[in-house]
Design a protein around this motif. Structure first.
Motif, short mmCIF file in Angstrom:
data_model
loop_
_atom_site.label_atom_id
_atom_site.label_comp_id
_atom_site.label_asym_id
_atom_site.label_seq_id
_atom_site.Cartn_x
_atom_site.Cartn_y
_atom_site.Cartn_z
N VAL A 1 14.19 4.63 -9.25
CA VAL A 1 14.71 3.49 -9.72
C VAL A 1 15.35 2.75 -8.63
N PHE A 2 16.29 3.49 -8.02
CA PHE A 2 17.07 3.17 -7.03
C PHE A 2 16.24 2.72 -5.72
N ALA B 1 10.80 -3.07 -4.52
CA ALA B 1 9.31 -2.98 -4.81
C ALA B 1 8.19 -3.45 -3.88
N PHE B 2 8.89 -3.71 -2.73
CA PHE B 2 8.21 -4.23 -1.52
C PHE B 2 6.66 -3.84 -1.50
N HIS B 3 6.60 -2.43 -1.30
CA HIS B 3 5.38 -1.76 -1.05
C HIS B 3 4.41 -1.71 -2.44
N GLU B 4 5.34 -1.54 -3.46
CA GLU B 4 4.52 -1.38 -4.59
C GLU B 4 3.74 -2.75 -5.19
N PHE C 1 13.88 -6.70 6.51
CA PHE C 1 12.62 -7.05 6.16
C PHE C 1 12.20 -6.05 5.07
N LEU C 2 12.55 -4.98 5.38
CA LEU C 2 11.85 -3.81 4.55
C LEU C 2 13.02 -3.47 3.07
N THR C 3 14.11 -3.96 3.37
CA THR C 3 15.13 -3.38 2.36
C THR C 3 15.84 -4.58 1.78
N ALA D 1 -2.11 -5.19 1.83
CA ALA D 1 -2.78 -4.07 2.28
C ALA D 1 -2.06 -3.23 2.94
N LEU D 2 -1.09 -3.69 3.88
CA LEU D 2 -0.24 -2.85 4.76
C LEU D 2 0.87 -2.01 3.70
N GLY D 3 1.23 -2.82 2.63
CA GLY D 3 2.54 -2.12 1.88
C GLY D 3 1.73 -1.04 0.80
N ALA D 4 0.40 -1.32 0.48
CA ALA D 4 -0.45 -0.56 -0.47
C ALA D 4 -0.82 0.75 0.61
N SER D 5 -0.88 0.52 1.99
CA SER D 5 -1.23 1.65 2.66
C SER D 5 0.21 2.65 2.75
N VAL D 6 1.45 2.06 2.52
CA VAL D 6 2.60 3.10 2.56
C VAL D 6 2.65 3.89 1.42
N VAL D 7 2.41 3.19 0.23
CA VAL D 7 2.27 4.01 -0.84
C VAL D 7 1.12 5.14 -1.03
N PHE D 8 0.03 4.90 -0.36
CA PHE D 8 -1.42 5.94 -0.26
C PHE D 8 -0.67 7.10 0.35
#
Length: 259
Positions: free
Chosen positions: A81-82, A89-92, A24-26, A241-248
């Motif tokens: 890049v990797f 770029a799931f969370h981005e 799911f995440l990769t 919003a969950l993805g954004a929380s990972v980046v933050f």
């Protein structure tokens, strides 16, 4: 059903849940057959930090390998890049969609509609560029770099679990890719995930004395501040919003590590 068979079945289900979280995440392909269900996807959420740790190990290893040939900045950009490739770029993507929605919508309905739009607007583009640039700059300032690359993906993936536990899901569940992780998240599995992240930080603490408190502050601050903002603007959380929380969370933790 015998106790032994029940234990084996539970272990098999957890093994499937881990691979489902990884898939799911990769972009890493699942090497086993998954008996997919919404309950299994809910169950898989506890493995998000573990997936983050595995990604972090890949990033740290790749950086160490690239450092044999190039300077730090080139190595870090290649690692980014990797990262964007292996995660899709799931969370981005979630960050860009979230900022577009909150910046361009004036009602809950408008924000949710913008968030579902596949196009990226000005707000999202600026947020994405700044986030990636800041991440690269902070990684250049962190010592040792491998520690930051290893621990931030793990710790940051705890924040979505806190938001899922504390808030309600507001997007149309039948049309959202995040529906499987949005229905329920038992408190006991949140405790397990949080304990795993803290254990990783304790083990790595000799390389940075303030790693444990910095991780607690980063995860807690983003969960609280971003969560309150989402409650006010959307009435709950969405997959983006969950993805954004990972980046933050990654950026806040890197800010602390770079001091």
């Amino acid at each position: 059903m015998t106790p032994g068979h029940g234990t084996a079945s539970a272990i098999q289900r957890e093994w499937q849940a881990f691979w489902l979280a990884l898939g799911f995440l990769t972009r890493i392909p699942m090497v086993m057959r998954i008996d997919y269900s919404q309950s299994l996807m809910n169950q898989s959420s506890v493995y998000f930090p573990l997936v983050g740790l595995l990604l972090g190990a890949l990033y740290a290893g790749l950086f160490s390998l690239l450092a044999l040939a190039w300077g730090p900045l080139v190595c870090l950009l290649l690692v980014l890049v990797f990262h964007l490739w292996i995660t899709g770029a799931f969370h981005e993507d979630g960050l860009a969609d979230s900022i577009d929605a909150l910046g361009g919508g004036y009602t809950v309905e408008a924000r949710l509609r913008i968030m579902k739009d596949r196009r990226v607007g000005t707000y999202g583009s600026v947020a994405l560029i700044l986030a990636l640039a800041l991440k690269a700059a902070l990684l250049m300032a962190v010592e040792p770099v491998w520690l930051a690359l290893l621990v931030t993906p793990c710790a940051a993936r705890l924040t979505p679990l806190l938001l899922m536990r504390a808030m309600v899901y507001v997007t149309d569940p039948d049309k959202s890719k995040s529906r499987p992780v949005a229905s329920s998240f038992p408190a006991v599995r949140l405790v397990i995930a949080a304990s795993f992240v803290l254990l990783v930080c304790v083990i790595l603490a000799p390389w940075h004395l303030f790693l444990v408190p910095l991780t607690v502050i980063a995860v807690g601050a983003v969960a609280l501040c971003w969560g309150l903002n989402l409650r006010h603007t959307l009435g709950g959380y969405t997959g983006d919003a969950l993805g954004a929380s990972v980046v933050f969370t990654e950026l806040i933790l890197l800010l602390g590590l770079a001091i």
